[in-house]
Scaffold this active site. Structure first.
Site, PDB file in Angstrom:
ATOM      1  CG  ASP A   1     -51.396  -0.819  18.309  1.00  0.00           C
ATOM      2  OD1 ASP A   1     -50.888  -1.727  19.010  1.00  0.00           O
ATOM      3  OD2 ASP A   1     -52.618  -0.709  18.134  1.00  0.00           O
TER       4      ASP A   1
ATOM      5  CB  ILE B   1     -47.521   2.092  35.502  1.00  0.00           C
ATOM      6  CG1 ILE B   1     -48.519   1.838  36.640  1.00  0.00           C
ATOM      7  CG2 ILE B   1     -46.136   1.555  35.879  1.00  0.00           C
ATOM      8  CD1 ILE B   1     -48.859   0.357  36.848  1.00  0.00           C
TER       9      ILE B   1
ATOM     10  CB  SER C   1     -45.519  -8.674  35.088  1.00  0.00           C
ATOM     11  OG  SER C   1     -46.336  -9.804  35.187  1.00  0.00           O
TER      12      SER C   1
ATOM     13  CE  LYS D   1     -49.760  -7.107  32.282  1.00  0.00           C
ATOM     14  NZ  LYS D   1     -48.925  -6.104  31.591  1.00  0.00           N
TER      15      LYS D   1
END
Ligand code: COA
Length: 266
Positions: free
Chosen positions: A69, A24, A146, A164
């Site tokens: 990271d 995404i 989320s 989340k």
């Protein structure tokens, strides 16, 4: 696939993306670049970042990479400082880095739970906190990715649910604290999204995919393109009064809290 929005909505903007090498995050970064934003793609795997940056440049966009990271604060600070020096203040911050594996609480070590909290929740905090001095004020837009896990308890996913839920409340708190400086902060909350590492882990077989689809009122997976257009809207001027919002794009999955059997009967 091109966007449904008019061209160059983000001309000369600067976007910093975590989790930008795949999934995404990558697709949204590509959409930003298609609309004229310079993008810095960050993530853990340099090969993936290089591949994403190559495809953006091949399409005429501007992309740089930063291997890091999100659990390592100092590497984020350095990458954001470099972005500022190279391109100027940051207009768009996309927090898309995430980790996931299916495990029951009884089969998960404390370190396994912590790994996901550290990537998803602490990583989002780290990114926003480290970016703060470099965000355009007023004008910057933060988007955090989320998941429906934030409001739906899902077995085998306790770590992601907890993380989340935290990301959504962190986002609303940022909207409160940073709103007076003209920084907006919103969440995109996807449901099951096709062709992502998350769904490959959570629904690895055709049978599992069908079971997921039966529990979604629109009876299909969402696409990364749909999320990319939502992100484009949220960081465009069309959303200039929207902050602290959670935009759910899940085909209605989160309406089906009664479970797979009842949902299949809808
Ligand atoms: N079941 C149970 N525990 C697991 C597990 C699984 N399938 N996979 C990892 N863990 C545990 C490990 O055993 C370890 O705990 P331990 O030290 O007590 O043994 C802990 O999680 C950390 O694992 P490690 O592999 O060292 O972490 P990492 O930082 O290299 O990787 C993960 C992070 C675990 C989230 C990994 O799945 C990852 O890198 N994911 C990124 C990609 C991704 O998940 N994308 C989807 C996003 S929706």
């Amino acid at each position: 696939m091109t966007s449904i929005f008019r061209d160059n909505l983000l001309k000369d903007k600067v976007a910093f993306v975590t989790g930008g090498g795949s999934g995404i995050g990558r697709r949204i970064a590509e959409r930003f670049a298609e609309h004229g934003s310079k993008v810095v793609l960050s993530g853990r795997k340099q090969e993936k970042l290089d591949d994403a940056a190559r495809s953006i440049r091949a399409a005429g966009g501007t992309a740089e990479t930063a291997r890091l990271d999100v659990r390592e604060y100092e590497s984020l600070e350095a990458a954001l400082q470099k972005t500022r020096e190279q391109f100027g203040e940051i207009d768009i911050l996309l927090c898309a880095a995430a980790g996931n594996f299916p495990a029951l609480v009884s089969g998960m070590s404390a370190n396994g739970f912590k790994a996901v909290i550290d990537i998803d929740l602490l990583g989002t905090f780290n990114t926003c906190r480290a970016a703060y001095p470099h965000l355009r004020k007023p004008g910057a837009s933060i988007i955090s990715i989320s998941a429906n896990h934030a409001t739906m308890p899902i077995a085998w996913q306790s770590h992601v649910c907890a993380a989340k839920a935290g990301v959504e409340l962190l986002t609303k708190t940022l909207a409160l604290e940073w709103g007076p400086q003209g920084i907006r902060a919103n969440c995109i909350t996807p449901g099951p999204t096709d062709d992502t590492e998350g769904m490959r882990r959570l629904a690895p077989t055709e049978e599992a995919r069908r079971a997921v689809e039966r529990n979604v009122p629109l009876r299909r997976f969402g696409t990364k393109e749909e999320l990319a257009d939502l992100a484009l809207f949220l960081c465009s001027d069309a959303a200039s009064y929207i902050t602290g919002a959670v935009y759910v794009s899940d085909g209605g999955q989160s309406l089906c809290r009664t479970g797979a059997v009842a949902a299949a009967a809808l």
